[in-house]
Write a protein that holds these residues in place. Structure first.
Motif, short mmCIF file in Angstrom:
data_model
loop_
_atom_site.label_atom_id
_atom_site.label_comp_id
_atom_site.label_asym_id
_atom_site.label_seq_id
_atom_site.Cartn_x
_atom_site.Cartn_y
_atom_site.Cartn_z
N THR A 1 -56.84 -43.90 8.11
CA THR A 1 -55.82 -43.59 9.12
C THR A 1 -56.17 -42.33 9.88
N TRP A 2 -56.58 -41.28 9.18
CA TRP A 2 -56.92 -40.02 9.86
C TRP A 2 -58.16 -40.19 10.73
N VAL A 3 -59.15 -40.91 10.24
CA VAL A 3 -60.36 -41.14 11.02
C VAL A 3 -60.02 -41.92 12.29
N THR A 4 -59.22 -42.98 12.14
CA THR A 4 -58.89 -43.86 13.27
C THR A 4 -57.95 -43.20 14.27
N ASP A 5 -56.93 -42.49 13.76
CA ASP A 5 -55.88 -41.95 14.64
C ASP A 5 -56.15 -40.54 15.15
N VAL A 6 -56.96 -39.77 14.43
CA VAL A 6 -57.17 -38.37 14.80
C VAL A 6 -58.64 -38.07 15.11
N LEU A 7 -59.51 -38.25 14.13
CA LEU A 7 -60.89 -37.80 14.27
C LEU A 7 -61.63 -38.46 15.44
N ILE A 8 -61.71 -39.77 15.43
CA ILE A 8 -62.49 -40.46 16.47
C ILE A 8 -61.90 -40.24 17.86
N PRO A 9 -60.58 -40.39 18.07
CA PRO A 9 -60.06 -40.11 19.42
C PRO A 9 -60.35 -38.67 19.90
N GLU A 10 -60.22 -37.69 18.99
CA GLU A 10 -60.52 -36.30 19.36
C GLU A 10 -61.99 -36.13 19.75
N LEU A 11 -62.87 -36.76 18.99
CA LEU A 11 -64.30 -36.63 19.28
C LEU A 11 -64.67 -37.34 20.59
N ILE A 12 -64.10 -38.50 20.82
CA ILE A 12 -64.39 -39.22 22.07
C ILE A 12 -63.96 -38.38 23.28
N GLU A 13 -62.84 -37.65 23.15
CA GLU A 13 -62.39 -36.77 24.23
C GLU A 13 -63.42 -35.68 24.53
N ARG A 14 -64.27 -35.38 23.57
CA ARG A 14 -65.25 -34.30 23.72
C ARG A 14 -66.64 -34.83 24.08
N THR A 15 -66.72 -36.09 24.51
CA THR A 15 -68.02 -36.66 24.88
C THR A 15 -68.12 -36.85 26.39
N SER A 16 -69.36 -36.80 26.86
CA SER A 16 -69.64 -37.02 28.28
C SER A 16 -69.79 -38.52 28.54
N ALA A 17 -69.84 -38.87 29.82
CA ALA A 17 -70.16 -40.25 30.18
C ALA A 17 -71.58 -40.52 29.70
N GLN A 18 -71.85 -41.71 29.24
CA GLN A 18 -73.17 -42.10 28.75
C GLN A 18 -73.58 -41.35 27.47
N SER A 19 -72.61 -40.86 26.71
CA SER A 19 -72.94 -40.15 25.47
C SER A 19 -73.31 -41.14 24.37
N ILE A 20 -73.99 -40.62 23.36
CA ILE A 20 -74.43 -41.40 22.21
C ILE A 20 -73.62 -40.94 21.00
N PHE A 21 -73.18 -41.89 20.19
CA PHE A 21 -72.42 -41.56 18.98
C PHE A 21 -73.09 -42.27 17.81
N GLY A 22 -73.56 -41.51 16.84
CA GLY A 22 -74.17 -42.06 15.63
C GLY A 22 -73.26 -41.83 14.45
N ILE A 23 -72.98 -42.88 13.70
CA ILE A 23 -72.07 -42.78 12.57
C ILE A 23 -72.61 -43.60 11.40
N ARG A 24 -72.64 -42.96 10.23
CA ARG A 24 -73.13 -43.62 9.02
C ARG A 24 -72.19 -43.24 7.88
N THR A 25 -71.86 -44.21 7.04
CA THR A 25 -70.91 -43.96 5.96
C THR A 25 -71.11 -44.95 4.82
N PHE A 26 -70.38 -44.77 3.75
CA PHE A 26 -70.44 -45.70 2.61
C PHE A 26 -69.66 -46.96 2.93
N SER A 27 -70.22 -48.11 2.54
CA SER A 27 -69.51 -49.37 2.71
C SER A 27 -68.84 -49.81 1.41
N GLN A 28 -69.28 -49.28 0.28
CA GLN A 28 -68.67 -49.55 -1.03
C GLN A 28 -69.16 -48.47 -1.99
N PRO A 29 -68.54 -48.35 -3.16
CA PRO A 29 -68.95 -47.30 -4.09
C PRO A 29 -70.42 -47.44 -4.49
#
Length: 174
Positions: free
Chosen positions: A88-116
């Protein structure tokens, strides 16, 4: 360097402004700075590397997000960070805040755990696991340049060999 990190770095251009959120020791920040990028390295602990193009800020991500946005980024890297926050925090706060801080044609790299990981961590602080479909859904209207879901055996920070299951994506803002 992992395939994900190598792919992300390949999209960077000299003089771009990059945010390395959850920079850890600063290893990836150093690679990006050596390519001529200006790197803002944010982590609750100050990394160990030093470079004229790396600007360290030892602050938790949540507190950094509360600061006024002073820089617009051409690229953002989040490598193994979002699993320590709720979806919820990632979806509602983190990602929208970060997208607001990106330029047009910006690159976003994200890597995370898919299971334990196997074996599981003792006293884990992992709060969420993400599939590639869930990562891509965070960035509607962005073009996917790279995505991968894999399982890789490697030592963790305490040098315990574990099977890590990860999801990763690199996206281009249209």
């Amino acid at each position: 360097m992992s395939e994900f990190s190598s792919q992300f770095t390949s999209f960077l251009k000299n003089n771009q402004t990059v945010l390395d959120l959850g920079a850890g020791s600063g290893r990836q920040a150093l690679i990006m700075a050596d390519r001529g990028c200006k790197v803002w390295a944010i982590d609750k602990n100050h990394g160990k590397v030093h470079h004229d193009l790396i600007f360290w800020e030892a602050i938790p991500i949540e507190k950094w997000l509360q600061k006024p946005a002073e820089t617009i980024f051409d690229a953002i890297l989040m490598n193994n960070i979002i699993q320590f926050f709720t979806k919820t925090w990632v979806t509602d706060v983190l990602i929208p805040e970060l997208i607001e801080r990106t330029s047009a044609q910006s690159i976003f790299g994200i890597r995370t755990f898919s299971q334990p990981p196997e074996p599981k961590f003792e006293n884990s602080t992992v709060l969420s696991y993400w599939s590639n479909a869930e990562l891509l859904a965070l960035f509607p209207n962005w073009q996917c340049l790279y995505q991968k879901q894999e399982s890789v055996k490697s030592p963790d920070m305490k040098r315990v060999n574990r099977l890590f299951h990860t999801s990763s994506a690199i996206l281009l803002r249209k």
